[in-house]
Design an enzyme around this catalytic site. Structure first.
Site, PDB file in Angstrom:
ATOM      1  N   TYR A 345       0.836  -1.200   0.000  1.00  0.00           N
ATOM      2  CA  TYR A 345       0.000   0.000   0.000  1.00  0.00           C
ATOM      3  C   TYR A 345       0.874   1.253   0.000  1.00  0.00           C
ATOM      4  O   TYR A 345       1.905   1.304   0.659  1.00  0.00           O
ATOM      5  CB  TYR A 345      -0.912   0.011   1.223  1.00  0.00           C
ATOM      6  CG  TYR A 345      -1.872  -1.149   1.275  1.00  0.00           C
ATOM      7  CD1 TYR A 345      -2.153  -1.899   0.133  1.00  0.00           C
ATOM      8  CD2 TYR A 345      -2.508  -1.492   2.454  1.00  0.00           C
ATOM      9  CE1 TYR A 345      -3.034  -2.953   0.172  1.00  0.00           C
ATOM     10  CE2 TYR A 345      -3.400  -2.557   2.506  1.00  0.00           C
ATOM     11  CZ  TYR A 345      -3.652  -3.291   1.357  1.00  0.00           C
ATOM     12  OH  TYR A 345      -4.527  -4.331   1.403  1.00  0.00           O
ATOM     13  N   GLU A 421     -19.086   0.537  21.770  1.00  0.00           N
ATOM     14  CA  GLU A 421     -20.114   0.987  20.818  1.00  0.00           C
ATOM     15  C   GLU A 421     -20.551   2.436  21.038  1.00  0.00           C
ATOM     16  O   GLU A 421     -21.259   2.996  20.198  1.00  0.00           O
ATOM     17  CB  GLU A 421     -21.318   0.037  20.876  1.00  0.00           C
ATOM     18  CG  GLU A 421     -21.003  -1.318  20.245  1.00  0.00           C
ATOM     19  CD  GLU A 421     -22.124  -2.337  20.419  1.00  0.00           C
ATOM     20  OE1 GLU A 421     -22.958  -2.155  21.330  1.00  0.00           O
ATOM     21  OE2 GLU A 421     -22.157  -3.314  19.642  1.00  0.00           O
TER      22      GLU A 421
END
Ligand SMILES: [Zn+2]
Ligand SMILES: [Zn+2]
Length: 443
Positions: A345, A421
């Site tokens: 990458y 979360e």
């Protein structure tokens, strides 16, 4: 993140009201985009659905280029929301397009989709027990890099933006990308393949945004103009000498001695030629193999290593120097060398002007106290392939519970990686506001 009991987890998940107060505490941004209030309201309203999506993805992880179920869930949801949906992009990728009520720029938001061959060790009620074959072995599968969160956040963002469609200029393109962790051996995939398949065209994308969950305090946004994450390439050097008896070295050419010189000389690339005040870099030889007994000078040795850089010109320069050192040192000793690079990458480089423009948006969306400038990060991201084509900005979203030390919790890719979360609605607000502010040209 440490293993959390179910009870501890529920305690973390329940206090939504307290969370809201905390996240907005530092919000002092002036004259917000008039649409910002609606984003906040919608993001809070749809949060239970975002959490449900995240848990569903978490429970049903799929490896890169195999995100078949994942892809179907995403495509179905986007269709329900009124997006123009293209499936099968770079194998299992999904692209959703939402056209606003009047002309304007095109903004892309990206989420990756793939999980890792890791057997989950936590005890979440929605823990993955999935298994599959990878590289000829039976493996567990887990969203150990947290891409389940990215998909849920982007579907949440898709919902917010769809509800505001009539008030938006321009176009939103949602890119759900397979195989960020790399396609299976012998296959193509990921961002590079999506770019090849023209995902940034028709309509042409003017800017692209992405985020990644990371062990920073939950709800924190960490950004950095310019380079953020390293390029990652591999190299293999084969040095050929001439085999001879170990007692008669003058009768041959010793590739072990040449290889040793090459290893040492490679270390001078960083120490003597890279301007480390501008961008650091790394050259590591991780494998050196050759020979099979004490009294034989072998015919050939092989070196394998990795190069990390934070600047594309430094990256190219290092490649050239590795090639030059390996071939010239080998030739000087009467041997020869071949050098092959595996291009990984590129540098994840945030467009400085775009980043500067969007920082007020980040501060408003996450709360000014929760937005900070981050350090360089040695891992790599294929979001960089999008950034090579159009201006882009990639940020980290903290997911370490606030009562834990984020420097000590298990990192991404750990079988114990845990995402709080409470960061999900922050992610939805950040992505929605980035799109809206970019399209409307407001802050
Ligand atoms: Zn990863
Ligand atoms: Zn990742």
């Amino acid at each position: 993140m440490p293993k959390l009991g179910l009870l501890a987890l529920m305690v973390l998940l329940i206090p939504q009201a307290g969370l809201k107060t905390r996240l907005y505490a530092g919000q002092t941004a002036p004259a917000a985009n008039p649409l910002a209030g609606d984003v906040d309201r919608l993001a809070a309203e749809i949060n239970p659905q975002v959490v449900a999506w995240r848990r569903d993805f978490h429970k049903n992880p799929e490896l890169g280029n195999r995100e078949v179920r994942t892809s179907k869930v995403i495509a179905d949801e986007l269709r329900k929301l009124g997006y123009e949906v293209t499936t099968g992009v770079a194998k299992t990728g999904v692209v959703g397009v939402l056209r606003g009520s009047r002309p304007g720029p095109v903004v892309a938001l990206r989420s990756d989709m793939d999980a890792l061959p890791v057997a989950e060790q936590g005890d979440l009620p929605f823990k993955s027990i999935a298994r599959t074959e990878w590289n000829g072995q039976q493996v567990g599968v887990m969203h150990a890099c947290g891409h389940d969160n990215h998909m849920a956040i982007l579907l949440g963002t898709a919902t917010v933006l769809a509800k505001m469609k009539d008030r938006l200029p321009g176009t939103v393109k949602l890119i759900f990308q397979p195989a960020e962790e790399g396609p299976p051996p012998g296959e193509e995939g990921g961002a590079q393949q999506m770019v090849k398949e023209n995902v940034l065209e028709n309509p042409h994308v003017d800017a692209v945004f992405g985020l990644h969950v990371f062990p920073y305090p939950a709800g924190t946004i960490v950004y950095r103009p310019g380079p953020l994450m390293a390029s990652a390439d591999t190299f293999v050097i084969k040095i050929k000498g001439r085999q001879t008896h170990g007692a008669v070295p003058w009768g041959g050419i010793d590739p072990i001695v040449i290889g040793s010189q090459v290893v040492m000389a490679l270390q001078t690339i960083i120490s003597r030629t890279v301007n480390i005040t501008e961008a650091p870099a790394v050259v590591t030889v991780g494998r050196f193999t050759g020979g099979n007994r004490s009294n034989i000078v072998p015919e050939e040795v092989e070196l394998e290593g990795t190069v990390r850089a934070f600047d594309e010109s430094v990256r190219k320069d290092i490649h050239q120097r590795i090639r030059s050192i390996a071939t010239h040192l080998s030739e000087a000793a009467g041997g020869s060398a071949t050098v092959e690079f595996g291009l990984g990458y590129p540098v994840t480089r945030n467009d400085p002007a775009l980043t500067e423009r969007m920082v007020p948006t980040l501060r408003r969306a996450a709360g000014a106290d929760n937005v900070r400038l981050g350090p360089l990060t040695g891992t790599a991201e294929d979001f960089s392939f999008f950034q090579q084509k159009v201006p882009g900005m990639f940020v980290f979203l903290g997911v370490t519970p606030r009562d834990q030390d984020h420097t000590k919790v298990p990192q991404n890719h750990s079988p114990l990686f845990f995402a709080d979360e409470s960061a999900l609605p922050v992610g939805v607000r950040v992505m929605s506001n980035l799109a809206i502010d970019y399209l409307t040209g407001q802050k």
